[in-house]
Write an enzyme that holds these catalytic residues in place. Structure first.
Site, PDB file in Angstrom:
ATOM      1  N   SER A 108       0.851  -1.185   0.000  1.00 55.52           N
ATOM      2  CA  SER A 108       0.000   0.000   0.000  1.00 55.52           C
ATOM      3  C   SER A 108       0.892   1.242   0.000  1.00 55.52           C
ATOM      4  O   SER A 108       2.021   1.204   0.509  1.00 55.52           O
ATOM      5  CB  SER A 108      -0.854  -0.008   1.264  1.00 55.52           C
ATOM      6  N   SER A 109       0.348   2.340  -0.520  1.00 47.50           N
ATOM      7  CA  SER A 109       1.152   3.576  -0.544  1.00 47.50           C
ATOM      8  C   SER A 109       1.360   4.144   0.867  1.00 47.50           C
ATOM      9  O   SER A 109       2.198   5.022   1.052  1.00 47.50           O
ATOM     10  CB  SER A 109       0.482   4.626  -1.433  1.00 47.50           C
ATOM     11  N   CYS A 110       0.627   3.623   1.865  1.00 53.56           N
ATOM     12  CA  CYS A 110       0.803   4.154   3.216  1.00 53.56           C
ATOM     13  C   CYS A 110       2.057   3.604   3.904  1.00 53.56           C
ATOM     14  O   CYS A 110       2.340   3.953   5.043  1.00 53.56           O
ATOM     15  CB  CYS A 110      -0.434   3.937   4.075  1.00 53.56           C
ATOM     16  N   TYR A 137      -1.111  -0.863  10.260  1.00 50.43           N
ATOM     17  CA  TYR A 137      -1.313  -1.459   8.929  1.00 50.43           C
ATOM     18  C   TYR A 137      -0.032  -1.329   8.099  1.00 50.43           C
ATOM     19  O   TYR A 137       0.418  -2.288   7.458  1.00 50.43           O
ATOM     20  CB  TYR A 137      -2.484  -0.748   8.251  1.00 50.43           C
ATOM     21  N   LYS A 141       2.453  -4.187   6.395  1.00 49.63           N
ATOM     22  CA  LYS A 141       2.760  -4.240   4.954  1.00 49.63           C
ATOM     23  C   LYS A 141       4.268  -4.134   4.714  1.00 49.63           C
ATOM     24  O   LYS A 141       4.805  -4.789   3.811  1.00 49.63           O
ATOM     25  CB  LYS A 141       2.013  -3.121   4.218  1.00 49.63           C
ATOM     26  N   THR A 165      -1.612   2.670  -4.992  1.00 50.30           N
ATOM     27  CA  THR A 165      -2.165   3.857  -4.353  1.00 50.30           C
ATOM     28  C   THR A 165      -3.605   3.560  -3.914  1.00 50.30           C
ATOM     29  O   THR A 165      -4.057   2.420  -4.008  1.00 50.30           O
ATOM     30  CB  THR A 165      -2.092   5.041  -5.337  1.00 50.30           C
ATOM     31  N   HIS A 180     -13.139   3.496   2.679  1.00 52.86           N
ATOM     32  CA  HIS A 180     -12.280   4.584   2.216  1.00 52.86           C
ATOM     33  C   HIS A 180     -13.162   5.733   1.707  1.00 52.86           C
ATOM     34  O   HIS A 180     -14.370   5.586   1.562  1.00 52.86           O
ATOM     35  CB  HIS A 180     -11.361   4.085   1.097  1.00 52.86           C
TER      36      HIS A 180
HETATM   37  O1  GFB Z   1      -9.752   7.051   2.091  1.00 52.78           O
HETATM   38  P1  GFB Z   1      -9.434   7.383   3.492  1.00 52.78           P
HETATM   39  O2  GFB Z   1     -10.305   6.812   4.539  1.00 52.78           O
HETATM   40  O3  GFB Z   1      -7.973   6.936   3.864  1.00 52.78           O
HETATM   41  O4  GFB Z   1      -9.477   8.977   3.686  1.00 52.78           O
HETATM   42  P2  GFB Z   1      -6.454   7.474   3.752  1.00 52.78           P
HETATM   43  C1  GFB Z   1      -8.845   9.862   2.816  1.00 52.78           C
HETATM   44  C2  GFB Z   1      -9.190  11.300   3.181  1.00 52.78           C
HETATM   45  O5  GFB Z   1     -10.575  11.541   2.876  1.00 52.78           O
HETATM   46  C3  GFB Z   1      -8.990  11.674   4.652  1.00 52.78           C
HETATM   47  C4  GFB Z   1     -11.204  12.201   3.972  1.00 52.78           C
HETATM   48  O6  GFB Z   1      -8.437  12.978   4.726  1.00 52.78           O
HETATM   49  C5  GFB Z   1     -10.431  11.656   5.178  1.00 52.78           C
HETATM   50  O7  GFB Z   1     -10.618  12.487   6.318  1.00 52.78           O
HETATM   51  N1  GFB Z   1     -12.638  11.930   3.957  1.00 52.78           N
HETATM   52  C6  GFB Z   1     -13.612  12.851   3.723  1.00 52.78           C
HETATM   53  C7  GFB Z   1     -13.251  10.762   4.203  1.00 52.78           C
HETATM   54  N2  GFB Z   1     -14.821  12.318   3.834  1.00 52.78           N
HETATM   55  C8  GFB Z   1     -14.626  11.004   4.138  1.00 52.78           C
HETATM   56  C9  GFB Z   1     -15.539   9.929   4.365  1.00 52.78           C
HETATM   57  O8  GFB Z   1     -16.769  10.049   4.337  1.00 52.78           O
HETATM   58  N3  GFB Z   1     -14.975   8.707   4.615  1.00 52.78           N
HETATM   59  C10 GFB Z   1     -13.611   8.514   4.645  1.00 52.78           C
HETATM   60  N4  GFB Z   1     -13.125   7.286   4.884  1.00 52.78           N
HETATM   61  N5  GFB Z   1     -12.739   9.542   4.462  1.00 52.78           N
HETATM   62  C11 GFB Z   1      -6.059   4.969   4.238  1.00 52.78           C
HETATM   63  C12 GFB Z   1      -5.240   4.203   5.224  1.00 52.78           C
HETATM   64  O9  GFB Z   1      -5.696   6.279   4.436  1.00 52.78           O
HETATM   65  O10 GFB Z   1      -5.777   4.663   2.894  1.00 52.78           O
HETATM   66  C13 GFB Z   1      -5.064   2.799   4.866  1.00 52.78           C
HETATM   67  O11 GFB Z   1      -5.782   4.394   6.509  1.00 52.78           O
HETATM   68  C14 GFB Z   1      -4.778   2.558   3.401  1.00 52.78           C
HETATM   69  O12 GFB Z   1      -4.035   2.281   5.648  1.00 52.78           O
HETATM   70  C15 GFB Z   1      -5.673   3.352   2.509  1.00 52.78           C
HETATM   71  O13 GFB Z   1      -3.445   2.853   3.109  1.00 52.78           O
HETATM   72  C16 GFB Z   1      -5.306   3.250   1.052  1.00 52.78           C
HETATM   73  O14 GFB Z   1      -6.032   7.652   2.343  1.00 52.78           O
HETATM   74  O15 GFB Z   1      -6.225   8.653   4.638  1.00 52.78           O
END
Ligand code: GFB
Length: 319
Positions: A108-110, A137, A141, A165, A180
């Site tokens: 994962s990109s994280c 996580y 990875k 990504t 996500h």
């Molecule tokens: O996709 P996401 O949950 O994960 O959130 P990450 C990306 C951004 O979108 C964050 C915002 O800044 C969230 O605060 N966001 C806005 C929202 N509205 C929403 C919503 O309704 N739901 C969600 N979920 N986010 C994950 C990692 O990080 O990405 C994992 O935690 C993994 O480990 C994955 O690598 C690909 O991109 O921040």
């Protein structure tokens, strides 16, 4: 990889695994080995060993993982590190032990440092502190990458690691607590449109930037690299472009056809400020993403609308 080779796709019901299966089937690979979690729990070492000893797959796509969005990662760190370490350790070891010719591990990109230079190159791995919301996580990875590299070096096992990504597409998780951002936005805008709500709430400041890859592109890259790449170095898989969460929300709003406004919930975390992959290594191997973000969102929204009502009900009650 020959059309009749035994190919095990671990995690074939998930977002990435189901796309890899679609891709392999479209190319005529006829000997796929698929097991649901109820049939084979990869966290169980004895069960995993017995499965590999009996089935002896020649190729393994390791797409089984515990995954989730920013909140799920933040709240369930113990499960994210435990389940992922168990799944990947058991599967990589059993694949090698039972004579698999090649294994592809999905990272994962994280895995990159929170403040890595942008775009993030493969050599930025292990050069700084990780983003705290998904550190457990990411550490799992990173251990998987290390395991692939060590098994290659010590045992000559052809294990490769891809770093996708943020992925999206059919069979994503649309549960608002665990998902996500992209599936969450599709669902929120759709439900707001249907109920006639005036606004939709997005988490955080809307300023973080993310890169989104349609999972059919990921599957295409995975099959391509399984055929053409054999090296200890990890490979980033992305599109090379990112978008702010606010602009993403505006795009989903347009695709779904919602006419109300956006509200921000700043009590929710932003996570990493930016997470853009440098995809020059992947491009130099001969692969490029094809699906534009707008087309990919439109396709995913159509898929979401086609799901049976029972599934829609399940999704709604999962909140
Ligand atoms: O996709 P996401 O949950 O994960 O959130 P990450 C990306 C951004 O979108 C964050 C915002 O800044 C969230 O605060 N966001 C806005 C929202 N509205 C929403 C919503 O309704 N739901 C969600 N979920 N986010 C994950 C990692 O990080 O990405 C994992 O935690 C993994 O480990 C994955 O690598 C690909 O991109 O921040």
């Amino acid at each position: 990889m020959e059309k009749h080779d035994r190919i095990y796709v671990a995690g074939h019901r998930g977002l990435a695994g189901s796309a890899i299966v679609r891709r392999l089937q479209a190319e005529g690979y006829s000997n796929l080995i698929l097991k649901t979690r109820a049939e084979l729990d990869l966290r169980n070492q004895a069960a995993t060993d017995a499965f590999f000893a009996a089935e002896r797959p020649a190729y393994v796509f390791l797409a089984a993982a515990k995954v989730g969005g920013i909140l799920a990662n933040d709240l369930e760190g113990a499960a994210f590190i435990r389940d992922n370490l168990l799944i990947q350790t058991n599967a990589i070891d059993a694949a090698w032990r039972n004579g698999a010719r090649k294994l592809l591990f999905l990272g994962s990109s994280c895995i990159y440092p929170k403040l890595a230079p942008q775009p993030m190159k493969e050599e930025h791995l292990l050069t700084g502190r990780l983003e705290p919301t998904n550190e457990p996580y990411a550490i799992a990875k990173i251990a998987g990458i290390g395991m692939c590299q060590a098994y290659r070096k010590q045992y000559g096992f052809d294990a490769i690691s891809l770093m996708p990504t943020n992925l999206y597409g059919p069979n994503d998780n649309f549960d608002l607590k665990g998902s996500h951002v992209l599936p969450a936005l599709i669902r929120k805008f759709h439900e707001a449109k249907i109920s006639g709500a005036k606004d939709v709430t997005i988490w955080g400041s809307g300023k973080p930037k993310r890169e989104f890859l349609h999972v059919d592109d990921l599957a295409d890259a995975a099959v391509f690299l399984m055929k053409h790449y054999s090296d200890p170095e990890i490979v980033n898989v992305g599109v090379g472009e990112d978008v702010s969460i606010r602009d993403l929300a505006m795009l989903v709003r347009k695709v779904v056809g919602f006419e109300g406004t956006l509200v921000q919930d700043t009590s929710k975390p932003d996570g990493t400020p930016r997470k853009l992959l440098d995809v020059s290594r992947l491009n130099s191997i001969g692969w490029k993403a094809r699906i534009s973000l707008e087309d990919g969102i439109a396709q995913t929204y159509r898929w979401y609308l086609e799901q049976p009502l029972s599934r829609e009900f399940e999704l709604s009650t999962a909140r």
